[in-house]
Design a protein around this motif. Structure first.
Motif, PDB file in Angstrom:
ATOM      1  N   LYS A   1       0.849  -1.214   0.000  1.00 49.45           N
ATOM      2  CA  LYS A   1       0.000   0.000   0.000  1.00 49.45           C
ATOM      3  C   LYS A   1       0.875   1.252   0.000  1.00 49.45           C
TER       4      LYS A   1
ATOM      5  N   SER B   1      -2.474   9.111  -5.354  1.00 53.08           N
ATOM      6  CA  SER B   1      -2.027   7.708  -5.397  1.00 53.08           C
ATOM      7  C   SER B   1      -2.004   7.042  -4.025  1.00 53.08           C
TER       8      SER B   1
ATOM      9  N   ASP C   1      -3.180   5.128  -0.608  1.00 55.46           N
ATOM     10  CA  ASP C   1      -4.210   4.203  -0.127  1.00 55.46           C
ATOM     11  C   ASP C   1      -4.553   4.484   1.331  1.00 55.46           C
TER      12      ASP C   1
ATOM     13  N   ARG D   1      -8.205   7.006  -4.250  1.00 56.79           N
ATOM     14  CA  ARG D   1      -7.866   5.610  -3.900  1.00 56.79           C
ATOM     15  C   ARG D   1      -7.860   5.369  -2.403  1.00 56.79           C
TER      16      ARG D   1
ATOM     17  N   HIS E   1     -15.516   9.006  -1.553  1.00 55.04           N
ATOM     18  CA  HIS E   1     -15.063   7.679  -1.989  1.00 55.04           C
ATOM     19  C   HIS E   1     -15.198   6.627  -0.892  1.00 55.04           C
TER      20      HIS E   1
END
Ligand code: NAP
Length: 291
Positions: A111, A180, A182, A205, A235
């Motif tokens: 990750k 980018s 996580d 993400r 999200h």
């Protein structure tokens, strides 16, 4: 020496707590030997040494130097937790791992983790622990890339952790990195928002956002102090708040103090031990909650 640690030691069962301040690496050997020789091998079992301060590298060196100064059977347990960073970082990483596993059936391995306030004691150790769990860690500084890289170099030299620096000096500098990531750790100074609601939404993400700052405003917009897996942003990332992490931290520190008192074989407790204990505490709490 922090009053927090003095209280924790007393609550764990130590009856007399004597703070020694302005102790440098040269003094730790002589101080250790002054402590171990005063009571005989049996009596000395009731003594423990706690290493505080705010320098995580120095505290780790002191833990090793104190251990090397023991003269068995004159030996005591030693526990390092400078500025609460070892137990706090361990509680943070274990709480994030739990959310990743239970909500997303995944782990930190591979990750991308962004650590705000990564140059501070808590952020630096959390970065090292996440890297050890296989994450690709970007350690961010609000003073820019050079400051971040210099902290990464110190961490790599001392703890052999591979970390990248990230520039958190402005929203623009962070824009690309955020797309980018996580996982985000907010470990900057108390009372500072490091990630706005807009940035949470921009991080498409993002799976987990963990915040150790308990002083308003929250380090990550939308994460409440007691949240433990509450959805934030469009999200649906999971937020973990400072008191949810703090409850685990408290229990980890308490148990490590008790372990020092109870241990027949002397123990030398650093951030790896805090990490092992934090994983145990989080696992036990989740099975209790499920029962
Ligand atoms: N929940 C818990 O159980 C628990 C326990 C202990 C500590 N804490 C919290 O953990 C956090 C970290 O503790 P610490 O002792 O490591 O913190 P710290 O040393 O006070 O600060 C960490 C880093 O924050 C950055 N920073 C300072 N001012 C900033 C600003 N205005 N904007 C953005 N970044 C700023 C600095 O890095 P740069 O200058 O390089 O950006 C600094 O190295 C604190 O919020 C503390 O209250 C929580």
């Amino acid at each position: 020496m922090s009053p927090f640690d003095v209280n924790m030691a007393v609550d764990a069962g130590y009856q007399v707590v004597v703070p020694y301040t302005d102790v440098d690496a040269k003094l730790i050997g002589p101080l250790t030997q002054d402590a171990i020789f005063s009571r005989g091998p049996k009596g000395v079992a009731h003594t423990g040494i706690f290493i505080g301060g705010r320098d995580v590298m120095l505290a780790t060196d002191m833990l090793r130097l104190s251990r090397e100064a023991m003269v068995p059977p004159f030996e005591v347990s030693v526990f390092a937790d400078p500025s609460g960073s070892f137990t706090t970082a361990a509680a943070l990483v274990a709480s994030v791992e739990w959310q990743l596993r239970h909500a997303f059936d995944t782990c930190l391995d591979g990750k991308r983790v962004l650590v705000f306030g990564g140059t501070g004691p808590v952020g630096l150790i959390a970065s090292v622990l996440a890297a050890q769990a296989g994450a690709r860690v970007s350690l961010a500084s609000s003073r820019g890339l050079d400051a971040a890289r210099s902290a990464c170099e110190r961490a790599t030299a001392h703890f052999r952790a591979a970390l990248d620096g990230a520039d958190a000096s402005s929203a623009e500098a962070l824009q690309e990195t955020l797309q980018s990531v996580d996982v985000v750790f907010a470990t900057a100074a108390a009372g500072v928002e490091v990630m706005s609601a807009q940035q949470v939404s921009d991080a498409a993400r993002l799976l987990v956002a963990a915040d150790v700052n308990a002083v308003p405003p929250a380090g990550i917009a939308g994460v409440g102090v007691m949240d433990n897996g509450k959805r934030i942003g469009q999200h649906g990332a999971l937020g973990i708040g400072a008191l949810a992490i703090g409850n685990v931290k408290y229990e980890v520190q308490q148990r490590l103090f008790v372990q020092m008192l109870a241990a027949k074989q002397k123990v030398y407790l650093g951030f790896q031990d805090a990490m092992d204990m934090a994983r145990r505490v989080v696992a036990e709490r989740s099975s209790l909650a499920a029962a």
